[in-house]
Design a protein around this motif. Structure first.
Motif, mmCIF file in Angstrom:
data_model
loop_
_atom_site.group_PDB
_atom_site.id
_atom_site.type_symbol
_atom_site.label_atom_id
_atom_site.label_comp_id
_atom_site.label_asym_id
_atom_site.label_seq_id
_atom_site.Cartn_x
_atom_site.Cartn_y
_atom_site.Cartn_z
ATOM 1 N N LEU A 106 26.148 73.090 73.490
ATOM 2 C CA LEU A 106 25.552 72.041 72.599
ATOM 3 C C LEU A 106 26.388 70.755 72.697
ATOM 4 N N VAL A 107 25.956 69.556 72.857
ATOM 5 C CA VAL A 107 26.839 68.299 72.984
ATOM 6 C C VAL A 107 26.195 67.334 72.116
ATOM 7 N N GLU A 108 26.817 66.949 71.088
ATOM 8 C CA GLU A 108 26.486 65.849 70.026
ATOM 9 C C GLU A 108 26.914 64.545 70.612
ATOM 10 N N SER A 109 26.052 63.501 70.173
ATOM 11 C CA SER A 109 26.349 62.085 70.684
ATOM 12 C C SER A 109 25.726 61.314 69.695
ATOM 13 N N GLY A 110 26.346 59.654 69.723
ATOM 14 C CA GLY A 110 25.787 59.053 68.662
ATOM 15 C C GLY A 110 26.466 58.715 67.338
ATOM 16 N N GLY A 111 27.522 59.230 67.280
ATOM 17 C CA GLY A 111 28.441 59.046 66.077
ATOM 18 C C GLY A 111 28.985 57.626 66.327
ATOM 19 N N GLY A 112 29.768 57.263 65.206
ATOM 20 C CA GLY A 112 30.304 56.059 65.364
ATOM 21 C C GLY A 112 30.656 55.266 64.014
ATOM 22 N N PRO A 152 27.646 50.959 55.030
ATOM 23 C CA PRO A 152 26.970 51.414 53.973
ATOM 24 C C PRO A 152 25.787 50.802 53.803
ATOM 25 N N GLY A 153 24.659 51.776 53.978
ATOM 26 C CA GLY A 153 23.149 51.154 53.845
ATOM 27 C C GLY A 153 22.680 50.982 55.372
ATOM 28 N N GLY A 154 23.706 51.166 56.276
ATOM 29 C CA GLY A 154 23.018 51.193 57.748
ATOM 30 C C GLY A 154 22.674 52.682 57.958
ATOM 31 N N SER A 155 22.105 52.747 59.434
ATOM 32 C CA SER A 155 21.540 53.733 60.052
ATOM 33 C C SER A 155 22.304 54.229 61.246
ATOM 34 N N LEU A 156 22.069 55.434 61.685
ATOM 35 C CA LEU A 156 22.522 55.948 62.803
ATOM 36 C C LEU A 156 21.654 57.121 63.177
ATOM 37 N N ARG A 157 21.445 57.326 64.684
ATOM 38 C CA ARG A 157 20.831 58.524 64.887
ATOM 39 C C ARG A 157 21.735 59.551 65.980
ATOM 40 N N LEU A 158 21.955 60.531 65.330
ATOM 41 C CA LEU A 158 22.746 61.395 66.348
ATOM 42 C C LEU A 158 21.853 62.426 67.245
ATOM 43 N N SER A 159 22.139 62.691 68.243
ATOM 44 C CA SER A 159 21.640 63.546 69.358
ATOM 45 C C SER A 159 22.489 64.648 69.514
ATOM 46 N N CYS A 160 21.744 65.784 70.006
ATOM 47 C CA CYS A 160 22.414 67.010 70.433
ATOM 48 C C CYS A 160 21.617 67.424 71.547
ATOM 49 N N ALA A 161 22.460 67.605 72.934
ATOM 50 C CA ALA A 161 21.811 68.092 74.081
ATOM 51 C C ALA A 161 22.058 69.660 74.293
ATOM 52 N N ALA A 162 21.027 70.314 74.279
ATOM 53 C CA ALA A 162 21.189 71.789 74.521
ATOM 54 C C ALA A 162 21.138 72.274 75.982
ATOM 55 N N SER A 163 21.751 73.313 76.160
ATOM 56 C CA SER A 163 21.417 73.865 77.523
ATOM 57 C C SER A 163 22.032 75.262 77.404
ATOM 58 N N TYR A 219 17.695 65.868 67.210
ATOM 59 C CA TYR A 219 18.236 64.614 66.597
ATOM 60 C C TYR A 219 18.429 64.836 64.913
ATOM 61 N N LEU A 220 19.280 63.901 64.680
ATOM 62 C CA LEU A 220 19.257 63.710 63.398
ATOM 63 C C LEU A 220 19.331 61.972 62.914
ATOM 64 N N GLN A 221 18.161 61.557 62.459
ATOM 65 C CA GLN A 221 18.148 60.278 61.866
ATOM 66 C C GLN A 221 18.799 60.065 60.675
ATOM 67 N N MET A 222 19.738 59.142 60.493
ATOM 68 C CA MET A 222 20.464 58.805 59.095
ATOM 69 C C MET A 222 20.121 57.534 58.605
ATOM 70 N N ASN A 223 19.526 57.476 57.648
ATOM 71 C CA ASN A 223 19.371 56.267 56.946
ATOM 72 C C ASN A 223 20.128 56.091 55.821
ATOM 73 N N SER A 224 20.221 54.611 55.001
ATOM 74 C CA SER A 224 20.652 54.455 53.996
ATOM 75 C C SER A 224 22.100 55.056 53.769
ATOM 76 N N VAL A 252 32.373 64.579 60.268
ATOM 77 C CA VAL A 252 31.975 65.368 61.686
ATOM 78 C C VAL A 252 30.603 66.057 61.609
ATOM 79 N N TYR A 253 29.847 65.705 62.401
ATOM 80 C CA TYR A 253 28.526 66.248 62.382
ATOM 81 C C TYR A 253 28.414 67.057 63.392
ATOM 82 N N TYR A 254 27.950 68.477 63.302
ATOM 83 C CA TYR A 254 28.056 69.439 64.146
ATOM 84 C C TYR A 254 26.630 69.848 64.444
#
Lengths: 112, 121
Positions: B4-10, B14-25, B80-85, B93-95
């Protein structure tokens, strides 16, 4: 404040036995839900150590064992080794709170 | 081997958005519930969200309801995890974690290495 209560820290000398407790309530452990344990070595992701109260995944040494009784559970580590120094977390399911899957606050194991 | 490989952090304001991804194999992704679990700096683990194999059921911790959305694409073996607000207290750290299979199980049996999300101005 975590739903499941663990001691913040435990310690033991190499070769000794230590136990880590995990106390819940009637809505989680006491309701019959299983308890699971995770080991988190420094700087790494958690790893499943015990599942279903007392089962070890393949590759986990039999020095690690788990038990459950009433509203509590315990993780026991025998023949303590330096490589066991890590954070340990218990986890269960809760039927009543804002979080369905709940963790303990974690216990830091120090090998003296 | 399960991976499981996560990406998209950064860093996000405050108030912004981010989308995390996780590639599974290494396993049949479409056969498993999947989860996101987070860990604030120096703190313990907190379950965030779960999603059923076909995406028809989703569960969230109260603190993210209405702000975060978990989703998956079984054709791409991705979670995926779409994070708003976003708020400062979402810094962690998001696992990505695989949820066990079997009728009565309730544990997370494989975890990714995590991706750090920092919410700060």
């Amino acid at each position: 404040q975590s739903v499941l209560t663990q001691p913040p820290s435990v310690s033991g000398a190499p070769g000794q036995r230590v136990t880590i407790s995990c106390t819940g309530s009637s809505s989680n452990i006491g309701a019959g839900y299983d308890v699971h344990w995770y080991q988190q070595l420094p700087g790494t992701a958690p790893k499943l150590l015990i599942y279903g109260n007392s089962n070890r995944p393949s590759g986990v040494p039999d020095r690690f064992s788990g038990s459950k009784s009433g509203t509590s559970a315990s993780l026991a580590i025998t023949g303590l080794q330096a490589e066991d120094e890590a954070d340990y977390y218990c986890q269960s399911y809760d039927s009543s709170l804002s979080a369905l899957w709940v963790f303990g606050g974690g216990t830091k194991l120090t090998v003296l | 081997e399960v991976q499981l490989v996560e990406s998209g952090g950064g860093l996000v304001q405050p108030g912004g958005s981010l989308r995390l991804s996780c590639a599974a194999s290494g396993f049949t992704f479409s056969s498993y519930w999947m989860s996101w679990v987070r860990q604030a700096p120096g703190k313990g683990l907190e379950w965030v969200a779960n999603i059923k194999q076909d995406g028809s059921e989703k569960y969230y911790v109260d603190s993210v309801k209405g702000r975060f959305t978990i989703s998956r694409d079984n054709a791409k073996n991705s979670l995926y995890l779409q994070m708003n607000s976003l708020r400062a207290e979402d810094t962690a750290v998001y696992y990505c974690a695989r949820y066990c299979s079997g009728g009565s199980c309730s544990n997370f049996d494989y975890w990714g290495q995590g991706t750090l999300v920092t919410v700060s101005s």
